[in-house]
Design a protein around this motif. Structure first.
Motif, mmCIF file in Angstrom:
data_model
loop_
_atom_site.group_PDB
_atom_site.id
_atom_site.type_symbol
_atom_site.label_atom_id
_atom_site.label_comp_id
_atom_site.label_asym_id
_atom_site.label_seq_id
_atom_site.Cartn_x
_atom_site.Cartn_y
_atom_site.Cartn_z
ATOM 1 N N ILE A 45 1.384 -0.814 -0.618
ATOM 2 C CA ILE A 45 -0.406 0.125 0.136
ATOM 3 C C ILE A 45 0.328 1.151 0.342
ATOM 4 N N LEU A 46 1.457 0.942 0.945
ATOM 5 C CA LEU A 46 2.347 2.146 1.091
ATOM 6 C C LEU A 46 3.312 2.249 -0.119
ATOM 7 N N ALA A 47 4.050 1.054 -0.942
ATOM 8 C CA ALA A 47 4.728 1.883 -2.212
ATOM 9 C C ALA A 47 3.939 1.973 -3.093
ATOM 10 N N ALA A 48 2.723 1.693 -3.618
ATOM 11 C CA ALA A 48 1.651 2.182 -4.503
ATOM 12 C C ALA A 48 1.985 3.198 -4.151
ATOM 13 N N LEU A 49 1.609 4.263 -3.311
ATOM 14 C CA LEU A 49 0.674 5.351 -2.730
ATOM 15 C C LEU A 49 2.179 6.225 -3.350
ATOM 16 N N ALA A 50 3.205 5.771 -2.584
ATOM 17 C CA ALA A 50 4.232 6.157 -3.142
ATOM 18 C C ALA A 50 4.667 6.832 -4.813
ATOM 19 N N GLY A 51 4.549 6.147 -5.656
ATOM 20 C CA GLY A 51 4.732 6.134 -6.816
ATOM 21 C C GLY A 51 3.892 7.152 -7.202
ATOM 22 N N PRO A 52 2.771 7.741 -7.222
ATOM 23 C CA PRO A 52 2.609 9.581 -7.682
ATOM 24 C C PRO A 52 3.048 10.215 -7.364
ATOM 25 N N TRP A 53 3.483 10.020 -5.919
ATOM 26 C CA TRP A 53 4.356 10.928 -5.545
ATOM 27 C C TRP A 53 5.291 11.375 -6.361
ATOM 28 N N LEU A 54 6.208 10.316 -6.336
ATOM 29 C CA LEU A 54 7.635 10.389 -6.807
ATOM 30 C C LEU A 54 7.864 10.728 -8.314
ATOM 31 N N ALA A 55 6.441 9.731 -9.289
ATOM 32 C CA ALA A 55 6.315 10.763 -10.824
ATOM 33 C C ALA A 55 6.285 12.399 -10.392
ATOM 34 N N THR A 56 5.254 12.744 -9.873
ATOM 35 C CA THR A 56 4.997 14.126 -9.479
ATOM 36 C C THR A 56 5.959 15.317 -10.206
ATOM 37 N N ARG A 57 7.203 14.437 -8.920
ATOM 38 C CA ARG A 57 8.372 15.589 -8.766
ATOM 39 C C ARG A 57 9.398 14.863 -9.706
ATOM 40 N N GLN A 58 8.998 14.269 -10.526
ATOM 41 C CA GLN A 58 10.016 13.387 -12.029
ATOM 42 C C GLN A 58 10.553 12.642 -11.194
ATOM 43 N N ARG A 59 10.521 11.835 -10.431
ATOM 44 C CA ARG A 59 11.755 10.638 -10.312
ATOM 45 C C ARG A 59 10.742 10.022 -10.460
ATOM 46 N N HIS A 60 10.604 9.589 -12.204
ATOM 47 C CA HIS A 60 10.184 8.444 -12.671
ATOM 48 C C HIS A 60 10.193 7.216 -12.527
ATOM 49 N N GLY A 61 12.049 6.705 -12.632
ATOM 50 C CA GLY A 61 12.695 5.912 -11.879
ATOM 51 C C GLY A 61 11.963 5.346 -10.745
ATOM 52 N N ALA A 62 12.499 5.914 -10.375
ATOM 53 C CA ALA A 62 11.949 5.999 -8.778
ATOM 54 C C ALA A 62 10.336 5.709 -8.445
ATOM 55 N N ALA A 63 9.570 5.163 -8.948
ATOM 56 C CA ALA A 63 8.678 5.723 -9.380
ATOM 57 C C ALA A 63 7.585 4.281 -9.680
ATOM 58 N N PHE A 64 8.476 3.794 -10.633
ATOM 59 C CA PHE A 64 8.440 2.700 -11.164
ATOM 60 C C PHE A 64 8.947 1.525 -10.437
ATOM 61 N N VAL A 65 10.594 1.870 -10.156
ATOM 62 C CA VAL A 65 10.629 0.717 -8.217
ATOM 63 C C VAL A 65 9.900 1.097 -7.535
ATOM 64 N N ALA A 66 9.114 1.941 -7.407
ATOM 65 C CA ALA A 66 7.895 1.840 -6.080
ATOM 66 C C ALA A 66 6.795 0.856 -6.230
ATOM 67 N N SER A 67 6.321 1.027 -7.889
ATOM 68 C CA SER A 67 4.945 0.348 -8.763
ATOM 69 C C SER A 67 5.726 -0.868 -8.051
ATOM 70 N N ALA A 68 6.851 -1.975 -8.371
ATOM 71 C CA ALA A 68 7.060 -2.808 -8.532
ATOM 72 C C ALA A 68 7.235 -3.542 -7.168
ATOM 73 N N LEU A 69 7.832 -2.768 -6.195
ATOM 74 C CA LEU A 69 8.191 -2.955 -5.073
ATOM 75 C C LEU A 69 6.068 -3.428 -4.100
ATOM 76 N N ALA A 70 5.536 -2.486 -4.933
ATOM 77 C CA ALA A 70 3.928 -2.593 -4.469
ATOM 78 C C ALA A 70 3.581 -4.185 -5.316
ATOM 79 N N VAL A 71 3.609 -4.169 -6.002
ATOM 80 C CA VAL A 71 3.402 -5.554 -7.244
ATOM 81 C C VAL A 71 4.213 -6.968 -6.279
ATOM 82 N N ALA A 72 5.848 -7.083 -5.999
ATOM 83 C CA ALA A 72 6.286 -7.721 -4.812
ATOM 84 C C ALA A 72 5.085 -8.054 -3.067
ATOM 85 N N GLY A 73 4.661 -7.157 -2.788
ATOM 86 C CA GLY A 73 3.708 -6.547 -1.767
ATOM 87 C C GLY A 73 3.637 -7.206 -1.516
ATOM 88 N N THR A 74 2.167 -6.737 -2.846
ATOM 89 C CA THR A 74 0.426 -7.735 -3.041
ATOM 90 C C THR A 74 0.967 -9.674 -3.678
#
Length: 377
Positions: free
Chosen positions: A272-301
């Motif tokens: 949940i935390l990783a999924a919510l972090a993704g948009p926050w990171l992407a909005t701040r132009q940290r798109h690579g980190a947003a993808f890593v957060a998304s991958a972490l959300a997948v792994a956590g699920t």
């Protein structure tokens, strides 16, 4: 050599790692294909978006092959029961996987807009269908499936495809779709040209909370509305792989009976935390980190589901003692040990080669370059 109990746990962990690897690596290209008509508004944009996944999607299928091979060799009873009971669902998944390479190859054969739009829709459907089926399958693992073993361990499956479409399973299917759409949007935000990247970032801001809400709803339903399976008595962790040698009760809830429920809750919180972090990171132009957060959300699920289900692999509603667990569905001690040695050698090669490919293909797909190279002016 590890003892039998340890090898079974190691192969349960390896199976989970392979499923996570497949969901992360193949999940983003399924998500991109499903979002093709949403993120890209014209033909050149769609072609550029597809080019973010075309060089890597086929290599991502290696994780599916590894996962299926591991189930076949390490968990033969699970392979036989699942592939028999979920036959039509797996057929639909394979058909969707077949449409994808055909769509990539045939989409640009003709310049006719109707031809290309048809293939675009087929690619989108081929992205949604596997995601939905995978989620429905996970939901049915918690509900149990109508199978039993006779005294000679022959499988009898007494259900059909429509029986898999329980409301809870459909909800977990929607969780899976939202998760992979979010993952695809994160990939598009990291790899696509600026125009598509901005749309992907906006989509991510919608898809991430949607996934979180659906995920929490599925967790609440699982906690309070799904009858659990539990081992009755101590398990023979180093005994023969015969599911009929144990007793299983069907009652209570999964969070009451699951021995690893606390760890499952922790993994769910990470997702949940990783999924919510993704948009926050992407909005701040940290798109690579947003993808890593998304991958972490997948792994956590996936980790949360596996931990909540442990030690069960495939519970049975017809005959609870026929339920397959980590302790009674594996191959022999020697087979698991030999396979572990092979995996220790080959898996790092797969991971290393995959990392090298993504390093070589780093950077964004430029929309103007696509237009010039394909004469789209």
């Amino acid at each position: 050599m590890f003892d039998y109990e340890t090898l079974r746990i190691l192969w349960w962990l390896l199976l989970g790692a392979l499923l996570i690897g497949f969901a992360i690596m193949d999940g983003f290209d399924l998500g991109v294909a499903a979002l093709l008509r949403v993120l890209a508004r014209e033909d050149a944009e769609r072609r550029a978006l597809l080019e973010t996944i075309e060089p890597v999607w086929e290599g991502n299928q290696v994780w599916l092959i590894l996962g299926a091979g591991a189930i076949f060799a390490a968990w033969p009873l699970l392979y036989a029961a699942a592939f028999s009971g979920f036959y039509f669902a797996m057929l639909l998944t394979l058909l969707a996987f077949i449409v994808r390479p055909v769509g990539f190859n045939f989409r640009n054969k003709l310049a006719d807009p109707r031809w290309r739009e048809t293939w675009d829709w087929l690619l989108a459907i081929a992205g949604v269908v596997p995601a939905l089926i995978f989620g429905v399958a996970f939901g049915n693992l918690f509900l149990g499936v109508p199978l039993r073993f006779d005294e000679t361990l022959r499988i009898q499956y007494e259900g059909g495809f429509l029986d898999l479409l329980h409301p809870f399973a459909l909800l977990t299917g929607l969780v899976s779709v939202a998760l992979l759409l979010m993952h695809g949007a994160a990939w598009a935000a990291a790899k696509a040209d600026d125009v598509v990247m901005q749309r992907a970032t906006r989509a991510l801001r919608v898809l991430a909370p949607t996934f979180v809400l659906l995920y929490i709803a599925a967790g609440a339903w699982l906690a309070y509305g799904v009858t659990a399976f539990a081992l009755d008595g101590a398990a023979a962790t180093d005994g023969p792989s015969n599911p009929l040698l144990k007793h299983v009760t069907h009652g209570g809830t999964w969070f009451e009976t699951a021995p690893l429920a606390h760890w499952a809750n922790l993994a769910a919180a990470v997702a949940i935390l990783a999924a919510l972090a993704g948009p926050w990171l992407a909005t701040r132009q940290r798109h690579g980190a947003a993808f890593v957060a998304s991958a972490l959300a997948v792994a956590g699920t996936i980790t949360s589901a596996g931990l909540a289900l442990f030690p069960f692999l495939l519970p049975s509603t017809l005959d609870p003692r026929s339920s397959l667990t980590v302790w009674d569905a594996s191959s022999s001690h020697g087979t698991l040990g030999l396979m572990l040695l092979v995996t220790v050698v080959l898996l790092p090669i797969v991971i290393g080669y995959t990392a090298w490919v993504f390093h070589v293909l780093r950077g964004r797909v430029n929309l103007e370059h696509v237009r010039r190279s394909h004469g789209m002016y």
